[in-house]
Design a protein around this motif. Structure first.
Motif, short mmCIF file in Angstrom:
data_model
loop_
_atom_site.label_atom_id
_atom_site.label_comp_id
_atom_site.label_asym_id
_atom_site.label_seq_id
_atom_site.Cartn_x
_atom_site.Cartn_y
_atom_site.Cartn_z
N MET A 116 50.14 68.22 49.53
CA MET A 116 49.16 67.54 50.23
C MET A 116 49.17 68.24 51.32
SD MET A 116 50.20 63.93 52.38
CE MET A 116 51.31 64.57 53.27
N LEU A 117 49.97 69.31 52.14
CA LEU A 117 49.44 69.81 52.84
C LEU A 117 48.17 71.25 52.40
CD1 LEU A 117 52.64 70.25 55.30
CD2 LEU A 117 50.13 69.17 55.61
N CYS A 118 49.25 71.60 51.71
CA CYS A 118 47.96 72.66 50.65
C CYS A 118 47.17 71.90 50.57
CB CYS A 118 48.47 73.31 49.25
SG CYS A 118 49.95 74.79 49.07
N ILE A 119 46.68 71.70 50.08
CA ILE A 119 45.58 70.51 49.90
C ILE A 119 44.85 70.45 50.83
CG2 ILE A 119 44.18 68.02 49.03
CD1 ILE A 119 46.49 67.79 46.68
N MET B 131 44.76 72.25 53.73
CA MET B 131 44.95 73.35 54.57
C MET B 131 43.82 73.95 52.90
SD MET B 131 48.26 75.33 55.05
CE MET B 131 48.68 75.02 53.50
N ILE B 132 43.37 73.81 51.85
CA ILE B 132 42.81 74.48 51.16
C ILE B 132 40.42 73.59 51.66
CG2 ILE B 132 41.89 74.36 48.72
CD1 ILE B 132 44.05 74.72 47.94
N THR B 133 40.98 72.46 51.50
CA THR B 133 39.82 71.65 51.96
C THR B 133 39.28 72.17 53.59
OG1 THR B 133 40.76 70.04 50.94
CG2 THR B 133 39.08 70.08 52.46
N LEU B 134 40.03 72.22 54.17
CA LEU B 134 40.03 73.02 55.83
C LEU B 134 39.30 74.40 55.55
CD1 LEU B 134 42.50 71.34 58.62
CD2 LEU B 134 39.92 70.12 58.24
N SER B 135 40.07 75.06 54.99
CA SER B 135 39.67 76.61 54.67
C SER B 135 37.83 76.64 54.33
CB SER B 135 40.38 77.28 54.09
OG SER B 135 41.40 76.97 54.04
N SER C 277 49.33 78.80 53.21
CA SER C 277 49.23 78.66 55.21
C SER C 277 48.71 80.30 55.39
CB SER C 277 50.42 78.36 55.48
OG SER C 277 51.02 77.29 54.66
N PHE C 278 49.23 81.18 54.67
CA PHE C 278 48.59 82.19 55.28
C PHE C 278 47.11 82.44 55.24
CE2 PHE C 278 48.13 87.39 54.60
CZ PHE C 278 48.74 87.90 55.80
N ILE C 279 46.70 81.96 54.12
CA ILE C 279 44.99 82.32 54.05
C ILE C 279 44.13 81.34 55.25
CG2 ILE C 279 43.46 81.41 52.59
CD1 ILE C 279 45.15 82.53 50.02
N TYR C 280 44.87 80.35 55.21
CA TYR C 280 44.38 79.23 56.36
C TYR C 280 44.75 80.65 57.51
CZ TYR C 280 44.71 75.56 59.22
OH TYR C 280 44.27 74.53 59.93
N ILE C 281 45.70 80.22 57.87
CA ILE C 281 46.16 81.21 59.19
C ILE C 281 44.70 81.82 59.89
CG2 ILE C 281 47.46 82.50 60.40
CD1 ILE C 281 49.47 80.76 59.54
N ILE C 282 44.59 82.79 58.40
CA ILE C 282 43.76 83.99 58.72
C ILE C 282 42.43 83.20 59.18
CG2 ILE C 282 42.13 85.88 56.94
CD1 ILE C 282 44.55 86.44 56.21
N ILE C 283 41.94 82.80 58.22
CA ILE C 283 40.55 81.82 58.06
C ILE C 283 40.55 81.29 59.43
CG2 ILE C 283 38.94 80.16 57.61
CD1 ILE C 283 40.26 80.89 54.55
N MET C 284 41.26 80.56 60.06
CA MET C 284 41.21 79.99 61.58
C MET C 284 41.32 80.77 62.62
SD MET C 284 41.49 76.96 61.38
CE MET C 284 40.47 77.03 60.07
N ILE C 285 42.05 82.52 62.25
CA ILE C 285 41.74 83.12 63.17
C ILE C 285 40.42 83.65 63.14
CG2 ILE C 285 42.28 85.42 64.23
CD1 ILE C 285 45.85 84.54 63.00
#
Length: 130
Positions: free
Chosen positions: A104-107, A109-113, A41-49
């Motif tokens: 499921m959410l991790c997968i 988030m990885i895909t969207l990142s 989630s932290f990695i995903y948040i950084i990428i989205m920002i």
């Protein structure tokens, strides 16, 4: 229509940040799955920002990308509601349910990142070709 989904994604992302902060407090028994979930989630948040700060048009154009991100946020809201509404005993009894959801959410988030990184690279290649 495209900008509507983009702005919906921005608004739900802000709510998602708040919910993620509140979820940290609601973890009754941190285990490996919840720790992995928060790391991704932290990695995903950084990428989205970074995608928001880049202000690239490609992130506004692709409706499916914005819908998937909004769906991820909505599902996180549902999980937060279930954790918030449940007692400690109910959560411990349904631990496998939350583990599966975290996985499921991790997968997702990885895909969207990865998709966001590829879109960013594609946008840079288009800019270089013009």
């Amino acid at each position: 229509m495209k900008k509507l989904f983009y702005y919906l994604r921005v608004i739900t992302f802000i709510a998602y940040l708040i919910v993620m902060f509140l979820l940290i407090d609601k973890l009754y028994k941190p285990d490996i799955w919840s720790i992995i979930y928060f790391i991704f989630s932290f990695i995903y948040i950084i990428i989205m920002i970074l995608t928001f700060l880049s202000k690239k048009e490609i992130f506004k154009r692709i409706i499916s990308y914005n819908i998937l991100n909004t769906g991820l946020y909505a599902y996180t809201f549902v999980i937060y509601y279930l954790i918030f509404d449940a007692s400690n005993l109910e959560i411990l009894a349904n631990e496998s349910y939350f583990h599966h959801n975290y996985l499921m959410l991790c997968i997702l988030m990885i895909t969207l990142s990865i998709f966001a990184i590829l879109l960013n690279r594609e946008s840079d290649l288009e800019k270089d070709n013009n």
